[in-house]
Design a protein around this motif. Structure first.
Motif, PDB file in Angstrom:
ATOM      1  N   LEU A  53       0.838  -1.210   0.000  1.00 19.32           N
ATOM      2  CA  LEU A  53       0.000   0.000   0.000  1.00 19.32           C
ATOM      3  C   LEU A  53       0.870   1.257   0.000  1.00 19.32           C
ATOM      4  CD1 LEU A  53      -2.718  -1.095   2.589  1.00 19.32           C
ATOM      5  CD2 LEU A  53      -2.985  -0.929   0.104  1.00 19.32           C
ATOM      6  N   ALA A  54       1.977   1.201   0.761  1.00 16.98           N
ATOM      7  CA  ALA A  54       2.852   2.379   0.858  1.00 16.98           C
ATOM      8  C   ALA A  54       3.442   2.733  -0.504  1.00 16.98           C
ATOM      9  CB  ALA A  54       3.958   2.135   1.877  1.00 16.98           C
ATOM     10  N   ALA A  55       3.635   1.709  -1.348  1.00 18.99           N
ATOM     11  CA  ALA A  55       4.239   1.959  -2.663  1.00 18.99           C
ATOM     12  C   ALA A  55       3.371   2.889  -3.503  1.00 18.99           C
ATOM     13  CB  ALA A  55       4.465   0.631  -3.392  1.00 18.99           C
ATOM     14  N   PHE A  56       2.068   2.946  -3.216  1.00 17.10           N
ATOM     15  CA  PHE A  56       1.171   3.823  -3.971  1.00 17.10           C
ATOM     16  C   PHE A  56       1.108   5.231  -3.385  1.00 17.10           C
ATOM     17  CE2 PHE A  56      -0.378  -0.387  -5.039  1.00 17.10           C
ATOM     18  CZ  PHE A  56      -0.579  -0.277  -6.402  1.00 17.10           C
ATOM     19  N   GLY A  57       1.736   5.438  -2.239  1.00 15.90           N
ATOM     20  CA  GLY A  57       1.631   6.730  -1.563  1.00 15.90           C
ATOM     21  C   GLY A  57       2.442   7.805  -2.263  1.00 15.90           C
ATOM     22  N   ASP A  58       2.141   9.054  -1.950  1.00 14.40           N
ATOM     23  CA  ASP A  58       2.939  10.178  -2.424  1.00 14.40           C
ATOM     24  C   ASP A  58       3.920  10.576  -1.324  1.00 14.40           C
ATOM     25  OD1 ASP A  58       1.921  10.573  -5.011  1.00 14.40           O
ATOM     26  OD2 ASP A  58       0.112  11.503  -4.180  1.00 14.40           O
ATOM     27  N   PRO A  59       5.044  11.186  -1.696  1.00 13.49           N
ATOM     28  CA  PRO A  59       6.018  11.594  -0.685  1.00 13.49           C
ATOM     29  C   PRO A  59       5.409  12.584   0.309  1.00 13.49           C
ATOM     30  CG  PRO A  59       6.964  11.763  -2.884  1.00 13.49           C
ATOM     31  CD  PRO A  59       5.502  11.486  -3.061  1.00 13.49           C
ATOM     32  N   ASP A  60       5.825  12.455   1.565  1.00 12.15           N
ATOM     33  CA  ASP A  60       5.363  13.380   2.599  1.00 12.15           C
ATOM     34  C   ASP A  60       6.487  13.464   3.634  1.00 12.15           C
ATOM     35  OD1 ASP A  60       4.235  14.694   4.725  1.00 12.15           O
ATOM     36  OD2 ASP A  60       2.342  13.599   4.663  1.00 12.15           O
ATOM     37  N   PRO A  61       7.234  14.587   3.622  1.00  9.94           N
ATOM     38  CA  PRO A  61       8.440  14.666   4.449  1.00  9.94           C
ATOM     39  C   PRO A  61       8.161  14.515   5.948  1.00  9.94           C
ATOM     40  CG  PRO A  61       7.851  16.828   3.561  1.00  9.94           C
ATOM     41  CD  PRO A  61       6.989  15.821   2.873  1.00  9.94           C
ATOM     42  N   TRP A  62       6.905  14.762   6.370  1.00  7.97           N
ATOM     43  CA  TRP A  62       6.612  14.701   7.806  1.00  7.97           C
ATOM     44  C   TRP A  62       6.164  13.310   8.261  1.00  7.97           C
ATOM     45  CZ3 TRP A  62       4.168  18.830   4.943  1.00  7.97           C
ATOM     46  CH2 TRP A  62       4.881  20.023   4.992  1.00  7.97           C
ATOM     47  N   SER A  63       5.910  12.409   7.280  1.00  9.30           N
ATOM     48  CA  SER A  63       5.470  11.056   7.625  1.00  9.30           C
ATOM     49  C   SER A  63       6.679  10.194   7.924  1.00  9.30           C
ATOM     50  CB  SER A  63       4.697  10.444   6.443  1.00  9.30           C
ATOM     51  OG  SER A  63       3.381  10.857   6.459  1.00  9.30           O
ATOM     52  N   THR A  64       6.943  10.007   9.193  1.00  2.92           N
ATOM     53  CA  THR A  64       8.062   9.157   9.578  1.00  2.92           C
ATOM     54  C   THR A  64       7.909   8.780  11.041  1.00  2.92           C
ATOM     55  OG1 THR A  64      10.476   8.996   9.669  1.00  2.92           O
ATOM     56  CG2 THR A  64       9.537  11.147  10.153  1.00  2.92           C
ATOM     57  N   THR A  65       8.852   7.986  11.554  1.00  4.71           N
ATOM     58  CA  THR A  65       8.785   7.582  12.957  1.00  4.71           C
ATOM     59  C   THR A  65       9.247   8.732  13.854  1.00  4.71           C
ATOM     60  OG1 THR A  65      10.957   6.659  12.598  1.00  4.71           O
ATOM     61  CG2 THR A  65       9.136   5.122  12.536  1.00  4.71           C
ATOM     62  N   ALA A  66       8.799   8.700  15.105  1.00  2.00           N
ATOM     63  CA  ALA A  66       9.208   9.737  16.053  1.00  2.00           C
ATOM     64  C   ALA A  66      10.679   9.523  16.429  1.00  2.00           C
ATOM     65  CB  ALA A  66       8.341   9.661  17.294  1.00  2.00           C
ATOM     66  N   PRO A  67      11.442  10.620  16.653  1.00  2.91           N
ATOM     67  CA  PRO A  67      12.852  10.466  17.032  1.00  2.91           C
ATOM     68  C   PRO A  67      12.996   9.762  18.387  1.00  2.91           C
ATOM     69  CG  PRO A  67      12.182  12.787  17.114  1.00  2.91           C
ATOM     70  CD  PRO A  67      11.036  12.026  16.538  1.00  2.91           C
ATOM     71  N   VAL A  68      14.108   9.043  18.543  1.00  2.00           N
ATOM     72  CA  VAL A  68      14.337   8.244  19.753  1.00  2.00           C
ATOM     73  C   VAL A  68      14.255   9.098  21.019  1.00  2.00           C
ATOM     74  CG1 VAL A  68      16.036   6.825  20.982  1.00  2.00           C
ATOM     75  CG2 VAL A  68      15.748   6.582  18.509  1.00  2.00           C
ATOM     76  N   GLU A  69      14.823  10.321  20.967  1.00  2.60           N
ATOM     77  CA  GLU A  69      14.883  11.122  22.198  1.00  2.60           C
ATOM     78  C   GLU A  69      13.510  11.591  22.661  1.00  2.60           C
ATOM     79  OE1 GLU A  69      16.321  11.777  19.333  1.00  2.60           O
ATOM     80  OE2 GLU A  69      16.055  13.863  18.714  1.00  2.60           O
ATOM     81  N   GLU A  70      12.480  11.569  21.774  1.00  3.60           N
ATOM     82  CA  GLU A  70      11.125  11.954  22.174  1.00  3.60           C
ATOM     83  C   GLU A  70      10.295  10.729  22.574  1.00  3.60           C
ATOM     84  OE1 GLU A  70      10.186  14.926  22.552  1.00  3.60           O
ATOM     85  OE2 GLU A  70      11.554  16.144  21.331  1.00  3.60           O
ATOM     86  N   SER A  71      10.837   9.530  22.307  1.00  2.00           N
ATOM     87  CA  SER A  71      10.040   8.313  22.464  1.00  2.00           C
ATOM     88  C   SER A  71      10.308   7.619  23.786  1.00  2.00           C
ATOM     89  CB  SER A  71      10.360   7.338  21.321  1.00  2.00           C
ATOM     90  OG  SER A  71      10.173   7.979  20.085  1.00  2.00           O
ATOM     91  N   GLY A  72       9.416   6.700  24.122  1.00  2.00           N
ATOM     92  CA  GLY A  72       9.620   5.885  25.314  1.00  2.00           C
ATOM     93  C   GLY A  72       8.518   6.124  26.325  1.00  2.00           C
ATOM     94  N   LEU A  73       8.752   5.562  27.532  1.00  2.00           N
ATOM     95  CA  LEU A  73       7.719   5.593  28.563  1.00  2.00           C
ATOM     96  C   LEU A  73       8.020   6.655  29.613  1.00  2.00           C
ATOM     97  CD1 LEU A  73       7.282   1.746  29.122  1.00  2.00           C
ATOM     98  CD2 LEU A  73       5.695   3.296  27.955  1.00  2.00           C
ATOM     99  N   ALA A  74       6.994   7.437  29.960  1.00  2.00           N
ATOM    100  CA  ALA A  74       7.108   8.346  31.093  1.00  2.00           C
ATOM    101  C   ALA A  74       6.944   7.542  32.381  1.00  2.00           C
ATOM    102  CB  ALA A  74       6.042   9.429  30.985  1.00  2.00           C
ATOM    103  N   GLN A  75       7.054   8.238  33.527  1.00  2.00           N
ATOM    104  CA  GLN A  75       6.919   7.564  34.829  1.00  2.00           C
ATOM    105  C   GLN A  75       5.594   6.809  34.917  1.00  2.00           C
ATOM    106  OE1 GLN A  75       7.035  11.694  36.120  1.00  2.00           O
ATOM    107  NE2 GLN A  75       5.509  11.194  37.670  1.00  2.00           N
ATOM    108  N   ASP A  76       5.562   5.756  35.745  1.00  2.00           N
ATOM    109  CA  ASP A  76       4.397   4.880  35.836  1.00  2.00           C
ATOM    110  C   ASP A  76       3.286   5.537  36.660  1.00  2.00           C
ATOM    111  OD1 ASP A  76       2.595   2.879  36.156  1.00  2.00           O
ATOM    112  OD2 ASP A  76       3.977   1.454  37.088  1.00  2.00           O
TER     113      ASP A  76
END
Lengths: 465, 443
Positions: free
Chosen positions: B91-114
């Motif tokens: 399905l992705a092969a049919f998509g158009d380019p979109d510079p903002w469509s990507t994974t979140a950077p590592v430093e913003e990701s992960g779990l906050a306190q429980d």
């Protein structure tokens, strides 16, 4: 997963092993596809696959229900035993159900099956609609087009011996446009939804979709603030089906009535509307989003008359309500999917045509509101108060449509408003917008329609007093 | 798939990740499981008992230049996982380019306190106990007032969700949360008039649910309070929103401030960062860390770590609530809001609801909204409402069958009183508010 037939008779026997009046097995496999086209780009194409089994046991008015998502006989039997826990009237002899396959009518066109529709074709459609809007109106700032479809395969096996399968294809197209003039910004949404295959896209051209979106945007950008207060309201043909759905449809669902909860409980045979009013609910209009070859309890739906010339003549029944009320089920037993129990639900609901020419109805109103597009609505079943959002409306002044208005909602009491329907057009129209109805947290597709309708007095919510 | 083929969570996410990497795509893969029951009760008896278990997987693929495809499936077998990733890539092969469509950077990701949102005793809460809770709530509602004649659709439910998500950036997040709830619906009759109301309680731990006797009494008080209603006259009015209707009103602001609405230009709050959006009495914070808070969470659907965000400070707009995509697109700091607000709290003032009613003088106290009439792009509000008339600073009689309309921008700047009574059981929670700028539609 659920490719091979399941041991239905054994599951039914296990479900009824502790007793019970009725049991059924509902097997479902649903494949959905969705394309999101925004800002002139293919933003996201996605698919989903859900499948599972719901096993139900009824005893009296109590229901046990268990869900299993695995085609594993041991897990399915365990689910049947969980559902059976509701019953304790003593088991029937095992293997009493002998299933026979039932044929169903064919109410979904499917001239070009969904499976034959490619992603390229859906992209070309969305691109064409989007290009038309942006090329023809420079005020359009954000255009989004969605094309989605669903192939829903269900098999129902019941303890009264019915084995039936139904494959339900549905297709939806939606366009949302946000436009601006100076500081003023407005969004409109227009949609099409029908039961059928890719031919739906052939019959509803992207140009036609763009035309309606542009017309709606232009009207909205010219609209003035809505007036507030009581006034006569004329509702356009087609779209007013939403009002019938809320004002009277839900109140006539038999579960509310057998329990005495609805404003219409115990009123069969009584005059509940103006004698002009005949309300129907049917599952047999080919191609309508609410059409069903068979309901979710194995019953083949026909047409049910609810109100005949103002008199209440029937409710919408599922199997449970029908059994308790001592009537035949009307084919209104529906559920969102295998993880939910069925309830009495509407299919395609509407108001039958009257005698008046629509232009005469408008000409007869000195000062009021003409509602041309209705949005979402809801209802309080017990008191009967309903409401809906107005997407597009015009003032009526001296019998003529004048300025478009925005920011309106309408409220009313169902039984009261049904008596205030004083004129009906000869122009019944069924909507093709792909309606959606929610009840007890379950969504199902529904159809609706009506002729041009005059309500002599209704409360309009607006910000101009 | 037979039970024997079921993969462990670790094996499932490892397989999903390796399929994504083999395809040479960025993306995320998750498996989730839900387990639970629901009972519907009427007259002390179970009407419906439903038990559910479900598993599903979700994969989002970002191929070259942000071409996006996605697949969701209930088939979590090895073949199902491979097929799902394969489909998403196709399905992705049919998509158009979109510079903002990507994974979140590592430093913003992960779990906050429980924030302690799981329930260690989840298994001890059974459908039978749910039925008993509701039944005693029903009894309490009838005992509270003889006009309460029946109940319907009273329900109790419990569910527990677990999920594990991996991203091609190497981040893995595991979440578990439980929720239990029950509600009492009371129908009351006085002469020919009938009314319906409900009250409920919900919590992550079922031992934190409020007592059924209280819920039943509240439902009874609410429903019998509606008898003897009148309409109100059409025209402008001072309006007090009680904490429930104010919280619904606050939720509309949360939608208006969502990053997705902002970049689509479908909000009346565009280009307002740093400006005065509401009265200086209004300060709003979204806090995902509240211990056992109803909306608490450790990360959002993108795996972005949850954090405390100041939304409005003394009426000034400080942050939108953004998904990862909206953050990148708008150049806005990450806030962790692909899943909407967490615990969105309007800071309480010192006034009681009675104080605000007194201050209103003449007007309407709203306790319920009916219907949808809100347009967030244009910022227009028009909904059915019911509640009580305010005359000479006191509540006089119930009001029904009226509408309230206004422009959201005027209404938020028109807040001239903030109460002290937010409901701790609501994720989006406002105390009662006194607002100028509404027009009543009525008789």
């Amino acid at each position: 997963m659920f490719d091979a037939p399941l041991p239905y008779e054994r599951l039914l026997a296990t479900a009824l092993a502790r007793g019970g009046d009725y049991a059924d097995i509902y097997v479902q496999r649903t494949r959905s596809r969705s394309l999101s086209y925004e800002e002139g780009k293919v933003k996201r194409a996605s698919e989903s696959l859900r499948q599972g089994v719901g096993i139900r046991v009824q005893q009296g008015d109590a229901t046990g229900y268990a869900v299993c998502e695995e085609a594993d006989t041991d897990l399915l039997l365990a689910a049947a035993r969980r559902a059976a826990a509701i019953a304790a009237s003593g088991g029937l002899p095992a293997g009493t159900t002998s299933l026979s396959s039932r044929a169903v009518p064919s109410r979904y066109a499917q001239e070009r099956p969904l499976e034959q529709g490619t992603l390229q074709e859906r992209i070309a459609y969305a691109r064409r609609a989007s290009q038309q809007v942006s090329a023809r109106d420079a005020r359009a700032q954000w255009i989004s087009v969605n094309v989605s479809d669903q192939l829903d395969q269900v098999t129902i096996a019941t303890s009264d011996g019915i084995l039936v399968t139904d494959t339900r294809p549905r297709l939806w197209v939606g366009i949302s446009v946000t436009g601006a003039v100076a500081e003023r910004r407005e969004s409109i949404y227009h949609s099409i939804g029908l039961a059928g295959g890719m031919e739906v896209l052939d019959r509803h051209s992207p140009e036609g979709l763009a035309d309606e979106a542009l017309r709606r945007l232009d009207v909205r950008l010219r609209a003035i603030e809505s007036p507030a207060g009581e006034m006569p309201v004329v509702i356009a043909r087609g779209t007013g089906g939403t009002m019938i759905h809320e004002a009277v449809g839900h109140g006539l669902e038999a579960d509310f009535n057998r329990k005495g909860v609805s404003a219409y409980s115990g009123k069969i045979g009584e005059m509940v509307a103006n004698p002009l009013v005949t309300v129907f609910d049917r599952g047999d209009l080919p191609g309508d989003i609410g059409a069903l070859n068979v309901d979710d309890e194995g019953i083949i739906p026909g047409e049910t008359t609810l109100i005949e010339q103002g008199r209440l003549v029937g409710y919408l029944n599922d199997r449970l309500s029908a059994r308790i009320l001592g009537v035949s089920p009307s084919g209104n037993g529906r559920r969102q999917d295998y993880s939910h129990v069925p309830h009495p639900r509407m299919r395609i609901t509407g108001l039958a045509a009257g005698q008046d020419a629509p232009q005469d109805i408008i000409a007869g109103v000195a000062k009021g509101l003409y509602v041309s597009v209705i949005g979402g609505g809801s209802v309080d079943i017990t008191k009967g108060d309903f409401n809906f959002q107005v997407e597009e409306a015009f003032l009526i002044e001296d019998g003529r449509l004048t300025a478009p208005v925005r920011g309106a909602c309408l409220i009313g009491n169902g039984p009261e408003v049904m008596r205030r329907i004083t004129r009906l057009g000869n122009d019944l129209l069924m909507m093709e917008s792909g309606g959606h109805c929610g009840k007890f947290g379950q969504g199902v597709p529904v159809g609706q329609g009506c002729p041009t309708t005059l309500i002599s007095q209704m409360v309009v919510g607006g910000s101009r007093s | 798939m037979s039970a024997a083929e079921a993969l462990s969570v670790d094996d499932a996410v490892a397989l999903g990740l390796s399929c994504l990497r083999q395809a040479g795509c960025a993306g995320g893969f998750s498996v989730s499981a839900a387990d639970g029951w629901e009972v519907k009760v009427r007259d002390g008896r179970a009407e419906t008992v439903t038990s559910t278990t479900s598993r599903s997987l979700h994969v989002t693929v970002y191929a070259a230049e942000g071409r996006t495809g996605a697949m969701a499936s209930g088939d979590c077998s090895p073949a199902g996982i491979r097929a799902a990733v394969g489909t998403a890539c196709e399905l992705a092969a049919f998509g158009d380019p979109d510079p903002w469509s990507t994974t979140a950077p590592v430093e913003e990701s992960g779990l906050a306190q429980d924030p302690d949102i799981d329930d260690p005793d989840f298994r001890d809460f059974t459908p039978e106990q749910g039925i008993a809770l509701v039944a005693s709530g029903e009894q309490a509602s009838r005992a509270a007032d003889p006009r309460v004649c029946m109940s319907d659709y009273c329900n109790a439910s419990a569910s527990r969700h677990t999920s594990a998500m991996v991203s091609t950036t190497g981040v893995r997040v595991d979440n578990a949360h439980a929720r239990s709830e029950f509600a009492v619906v009371a129908i009351a009759k006085q002469g020919e008039e009938r009314q319906i109301s409900w009250r409920g309680t919900s919590a992550h731990r079922w031992s934190d649910l409020r007592p059924p006797a209280i819920i039943g009494q509240e439902a009874a008080a609410k429903v019998v309070g509606k008898f003897g209603w009148k309409r109100a006259a059409t025209g402008p009015a001072a309006v007090v929103l009680d904490r429930d209707s104010a919280s619904v009103f606050l939720n509309l602001l949360a939608w208006s401030l969502s990053g997705d609405a902002i970049f689509r230009r479908q909000s009346w709050c565009l280009e307002r960062l740093g400006s005065q959006l509401a009265s200086a009495l209004v300060s709003i914070v979204d806090d995902p860390h509240v211990l056992r808070g109803p909306g608490s969470r450790r990360c959002d659907h993108d795996g972005v770590r949850s954090r405390r965000v100041s939304v409005l400070a003394d009426g000034r707009l400080e942050n939108y609530l953004v998904s990862g995509y909206a953050a990148r697109r708008l150049g806005h700091p990450y806030t962790g809001h692909s899943a909407g607000p967490s615990n969105l709290r309007l800071r309480p003032g010192s006034a009681s609801q009675d104080d605000l009613v007194r201050e209103a003088g003449t007007g309407l106290l709203v306790t319920d909204w009916n219907g949808w009439g809100v347009d967030l792009t244009a910022g227009t509000f028009s909904r059915g409402a019911s509640g009580f008339a305010i005359e000479q600073g006191r509540i006089t009689h119930p009001v029904q069958e009226v509408t309230l309309a206004g422009r959201l921008a005027d209404l938020w700047t028109g807040v001239r009183g903030v109460g002290n009574d937010p409901d701790p059981e609501q994720g989006v929670a406002s105390p009662c508010l006194l607002i100028d700028g509404f027009t009543i539609g009525g008789s």
